[in-house]
Design a protein around this motif. Sequence first.
Motif, PDB file in Angstrom:
ATOM      1  N   ILE A   1       0.916  -1.217  -0.053  1.00  9.80           N
ATOM      2  CA  ILE A   1       0.048   0.175  -0.149  1.00  9.80           C
ATOM      3  C   ILE A   1       0.641   1.268   0.125  1.00  9.80           C
ATOM      4  N   ARG A   2       0.676   2.295  -0.868  1.00 12.46           N
ATOM      5  CA  ARG A   2       1.313   3.335  -1.048  1.00 12.46           C
ATOM      6  C   ARG A   2       0.453   4.275  -0.827  1.00 12.46           C
ATOM      7  N   LEU A   3       0.995   5.392  -0.118  1.00 11.81           N
ATOM      8  CA  LEU A   3       0.071   6.695   0.402  1.00 11.81           C
ATOM      9  C   LEU A   3       0.972   7.815   0.463  1.00 11.81           C
ATOM     10  N   GLY A   4       0.366   9.137   0.333  1.00  8.68           N
ATOM     11  CA  GLY A   4       1.325  10.517   0.154  1.00  8.68           C
ATOM     12  C   GLY A   4       0.721  11.360   1.153  1.00  8.68           C
ATOM     13  N   TRP A   5       1.190  12.469   0.789  1.00  6.41           N
ATOM     14  CA  TRP A   5       0.934  13.571   1.768  1.00  6.41           C
ATOM     15  C   TRP A   5      -0.699  13.783   1.643  1.00  6.41           C
ATOM     16  N   ASP A   6      -1.299  13.719   0.737  1.00  9.99           N
ATOM     17  CA  ASP A   6      -2.662  13.979   0.591  1.00  9.99           C
ATOM     18  C   ASP A   6      -3.451  13.117   1.694  1.00  9.99           C
ATOM     19  N   SER A   7      -3.038  11.885   1.807  1.00 12.12           N
ATOM     20  CA  SER A   7      -3.794  10.647   2.650  1.00 12.12           C
ATOM     21  C   SER A   7      -3.260  11.175   4.262  1.00 12.12           C
ATOM     22  N   ILE A   8      -1.958  11.652   4.451  1.00 13.08           N
ATOM     23  CA  ILE A   8      -1.761  11.924   5.683  1.00 13.08           C
ATOM     24  C   ILE A   8      -2.187  13.343   6.083  1.00 13.08           C
ATOM     25  N   LEU A   9      -2.496  14.358   5.240  1.00 12.92           N
ATOM     26  CA  LEU A   9      -3.279  15.721   5.587  1.00 12.92           C
ATOM     27  C   LEU A   9      -4.522  15.144   5.905  1.00 12.92           C
ATOM     28  N   GLY A  10      -5.241  14.453   5.188  1.00 16.37           N
ATOM     29  CA  GLY A  10      -6.454  14.083   5.381  1.00 16.37           C
ATOM     30  C   GLY A  10      -6.918  13.446   6.814  1.00 16.37           C
ATOM     31  N   LEU A  11      -5.975  13.004   7.481  1.00 20.29           N
ATOM     32  CA  LEU A  11      -6.063  12.556   8.893  1.00 20.29           C
ATOM     33  C   LEU A  11      -6.558  13.891   9.825  1.00 20.29           C
ATOM     34  N   VAL A  12      -6.163  15.212   9.371  1.00 24.79           N
ATOM     35  CA  VAL A  12      -6.696  16.285  10.184  1.00 24.79           C
ATOM     36  C   VAL A  12      -7.913  16.486   9.870  1.00 24.79           C
ATOM     37  N   PRO A  13      -8.828  16.435  10.721  1.00 25.63           N
ATOM     38  CA  PRO A  13     -10.215  16.818  10.328  1.00 25.63           C
ATOM     39  C   PRO A  13     -10.472  18.035  10.099  1.00 25.63           C
ATOM     40  N   GLY A  14     -11.263  18.059   9.001  1.00 24.91           N
ATOM     41  CA  GLY A  14     -11.827  19.263   8.278  1.00 24.91           C
ATOM     42  C   GLY A  14     -10.669  20.210   7.601  1.00 24.91           C
ATOM     43  N   VAL A  15      -9.322  20.414   8.137  1.00 29.12           N
ATOM     44  CA  VAL A  15      -8.604  21.199   7.294  1.00 29.12           C
ATOM     45  C   VAL A  15      -7.803  20.273   6.539  1.00 29.12           C
ATOM     46  N   GLY A  16      -7.233  19.230   6.662  1.00 27.25           N
ATOM     47  CA  GLY A  16      -6.514  18.455   5.927  1.00 27.25           C
ATOM     48  C   GLY A  16      -6.816  18.349   4.476  1.00 27.25           C
ATOM     49  N   ASP A  17      -7.984  17.653   4.331  1.00 28.73           N
ATOM     50  CA  ASP A  17      -8.473  17.634   2.871  1.00 28.73           C
ATOM     51  C   ASP A  17      -8.594  18.800   2.251  1.00 28.73           C
ATOM     52  N   THR A  18      -8.798  20.136   2.940  1.00 28.84           N
ATOM     53  CA  THR A  18      -8.910  21.427   2.102  1.00 28.84           C
ATOM     54  C   THR A  18      -7.515  21.865   1.629  1.00 28.84           C
ATOM     55  N   LEU A  19      -6.589  21.516   2.800  1.00 23.94           N
ATOM     56  CA  LEU A  19      -5.305  22.030   2.158  1.00 23.94           C
ATOM     57  C   LEU A  19      -4.838  21.100   1.038  1.00 23.94           C
ATOM     58  N   ALA A  20      -5.131  20.092   0.991  1.00 21.01           N
ATOM     59  CA  ALA A  20      -4.612  19.084  -0.008  1.00 21.01           C
ATOM     60  C   ALA A  20      -5.379  19.555  -1.349  1.00 21.01           C
TER      61      ALA A  20
END
Length: 122
Positions: A31-50
Amino acid sequence: MTQERDLKRVEKAEALAHRMDSAFRLPLTRIRLGWDSILGLVPGVGDTLALMPAAYIIWTAHDMGVPMHRKTVMAWNVFLDWFLGLVPLVGDIFDVGFKANRKNAAILRRHFEEKHATAMAA
């Protein structure tokens, strides 16, 4: 000269997509993941930053003359990634598998290859 410039822009978008979607491998898995997945762990803000790197890839596509129907697909990929990413846990799992930035970089690469294959044939 334009072909070289376009190629560099495509490669830059692909490198950004790689960092955002598959830069890291989970130990003992494929399984590969990147900063999008890591940022997504921060509720609300992470996905928007991505959204910023994703928007850059779409802007590059626009600037390189990608047709509207392909940019629409790219925007849909980003929207789906962002919207489903807002759902805790389910969104995080979806994010690891969907890889919107890689899909969009592939669309950009396909446009580049078609554009310059036509130019070379003429």
